[in-house]
Design an enzyme around this catalytic site. Structure first.
Site, mmCIF file in Angstrom:
data_model
loop_
_atom_site.group_PDB
_atom_site.id
_atom_site.type_symbol
_atom_site.label_atom_id
_atom_site.label_comp_id
_atom_site.label_asym_id
_atom_site.label_seq_id
_atom_site.Cartn_x
_atom_site.Cartn_y
_atom_site.Cartn_z
ATOM 1 N N ASP A 1 0.764 -1.182 0.116
ATOM 2 C CA ASP A 1 0.054 0.088 -0.122
ATOM 3 C C ASP A 1 0.689 1.223 -0.063
ATOM 4 O OD1 ASP A 1 -2.320 -1.430 -0.014
ATOM 5 O OD2 ASP A 1 -2.665 -1.464 2.168
ATOM 6 N N ARG B 1 0.788 4.279 17.084
ATOM 7 C CA ARG B 1 0.525 5.395 16.139
ATOM 8 C C ARG B 1 0.808 6.881 16.276
ATOM 9 N NH1 ARG B 1 1.063 1.640 12.679
ATOM 10 N NH2 ARG B 1 -0.590 0.341 12.264
ATOM 11 N N ASP C 1 -6.633 2.870 12.748
ATOM 12 C CA ASP C 1 -5.512 3.613 12.755
ATOM 13 C C ASP C 1 -5.668 5.009 11.953
ATOM 14 O OD1 ASP C 1 -3.994 1.953 14.102
ATOM 15 O OD2 ASP C 1 -3.378 0.572 12.135
ATOM 16 N N SER D 1 -3.091 -10.114 7.631
ATOM 17 C CA SER D 1 -2.654 -8.807 7.905
ATOM 18 C C SER D 1 -1.836 -8.636 9.255
ATOM 19 C CB SER D 1 -3.606 -7.864 7.772
ATOM 20 O OG SER D 1 -3.326 -6.385 8.274
#
Ligand code: ARG
Length: 417
Positions: free
Chosen positions: A15, A95, A124, A176
């Protein structure tokens, strides 16, 4: 005209690789990639080369490990923050720091926008954007995954091939996975069915409890002000302690969690976690608090722990509320000093002993021997007053709450007086 500059949170995966190219094409921008080292085991070597090959103008790889441990993980540990009583929040708590390092680079490089590779249905995106809003309200945030044209991984791979973006490292994995020193999060593939037990290949850093050694491993952890400072009497950095406990815990099958959780965006999702050090440290820290905090603070802090966990999970790290809660937690941790001995055995963490110079456990009060100093007589009056409200209530209402008819009669009688 001077080109627009955009800083991208870059992992080197599919990505974010596509994002780097896509932003150059779509906005005719210069792209600067920012990768944070949060202690993930996945190699970061090769990341800069890959970023340059994808067309990045400049590449940053930031070592954030100590900052992550000292300023993010340990405050959460001291607060006892476990989302929905279970998840130590490795992803959630990383994050805000990644967002901060993205903003730092964006400032240094005079960028007008930043971009992240989070999807439109996860937590996220909120964590990134809420953190950036607090740290740099003027910076524009781009979330290409929310608005680009690609509908599948295959389309993204085709785009990479067309533009000569290296995709070799993005070979298909059924899961993932997001990972850092505080834990691994695994979802997708067969795990999407909550009835399916996670297959062996889902786990990245723990052995299954059945395959763990047949005898327990004992570890002594020393805490100072609620922060782990030594293992087996040996002073180590916070990062080293976590890293070591991940290894020891993982070898004993400790730290596997399988959770149906409530996402901020309203979805229930199933996530499998591996967080050996986090599970061990939360356990040990809690045991030390049992010994060193007074009853009222212990009980009050447990409620605050849930708010603190929600706040981290929901992306509100950079807020006045978090800073204020930290002030409370800091005060409570002044006496959380001492050692905890724990036993790891086939996936379990047990307490084997604890001791502290700030221990509130008083043997003379607790003992049933003749050493006992507790004033037994004082209990009598204490209980009398303590139970007075209930006694009064049941004297007025002998069989508990009166039956409806009896109550009506009583009210009628009272009114006619
Ligand atoms: N559910 C976790 C959180 O919101 C982890 C998210 C990332 N998980 C993943 N497997 N990529 O914090």
């Amino acid at each position: 005209m001077k080109k627009q500059r955009i800083a991208v949170a870059y992992s080197g995966g599919l990505d974010t690789s596509v994002i780097v190219k896509w932003l150059q094409e779509k906005y005719n921008a210069e792209v600067i990639t920012v990768t944070g080292n949060l202690g993930q085991k996945k190699e970061l070597t090769g990341v800069p080369e890959k970023a340059y090959k994808t067309g990045a103008k400049k590449v940053y790889v930031q070592d954030l490990r100590d900052e992550f441990v000292e300023d993010y993980i340990f405050p959460a540990l001291r607060a006892g923050a476990l989302y929905e009583f279970t998840y130590p929040m490795a992803t959630s708590i990383g994050r805000p720091l990644l967002a901060k390092s993205l903003v730092d680079v964006a400032r240094r490089e005079r960028c007008t926008a930043v971009a992240h590779g989070c999807t439109g249905k996860g937590n996220d995106q909120v964590r990134f954007e809420a953190a950036i809003a607090a740290l740099a309200p003027d910076l524009k945030v781009l979330a290409p995954l929310r608005d680009w044209e690609f509908k599948s991984r295959e389309e993204e791979i085709a785009y990479c091939e067309k533009h000569g973006i290296p995709v070799s490292a993005t070979k298909k994995n059924p899961y993932s996975i997001d990972e850092n020193v505080w834990g691994t999060a695994i979802e997708c593939g067969v795990l999407e069915d909550p009835m399916v037990e996670p297959p062996q290949d889902a786990f990245q850093r723990t052995v299954s409890p059945q395959e763990a050694p047949n005898k327990p491993t004992t570890v002594t952890i020393e805490f100072k002000h609620g922060v782990p400072v030594a293992l087996e009497g040996k002073k180590l950095s916070g990062f080293e302690i976590i890293d070591t406990l991940n290894d020891i815990g993982g070898q004993n099958g400790v730290g596997r969690l399988d959770l149906i959780e409530n996402r901020l965006v309203g979805i229930k999702s199933r996530e499998v976690y591996e967080a050996p050090a986090a599970v061990i440290l939360h356990f040990a820290h809690r045991e030390l608090e049992r010994l060193t905090l007074d009853k009222e603070v212990t009980h009050y802090k447990a409620k605050l722990a849930q708010d603190y966990a929600d706040l981290i999970y929901n992306g509100l790290w950079f807020t006045p509320l978090r800073v204020s809660l930290d002030a409370f937690v800091n005060e409570t941790q002044k006496t959380v000093n001492g050692v905890v001995k724990i036993k790891l055995y086939k996936g379990n963490v047990d307490i084997a002993g604890r001791s502290s110079a700030n221990s509130l456990y008083d043997m003379k009060l607790a003992t049933y021997t003749e050493e006992d100093t507790f004033d037994h007589k004082a209990s009598e009056g204490y209980i009398k007053i303590y139970s007075l409200p209930a006694k009064t209530f049941y004297q007025v209402n002998p069989r508990g709450l009166l039956k409806k008819r009896a109550l009506k009669r009583k009210l009628k009688k009272a009114a006619s007086k």
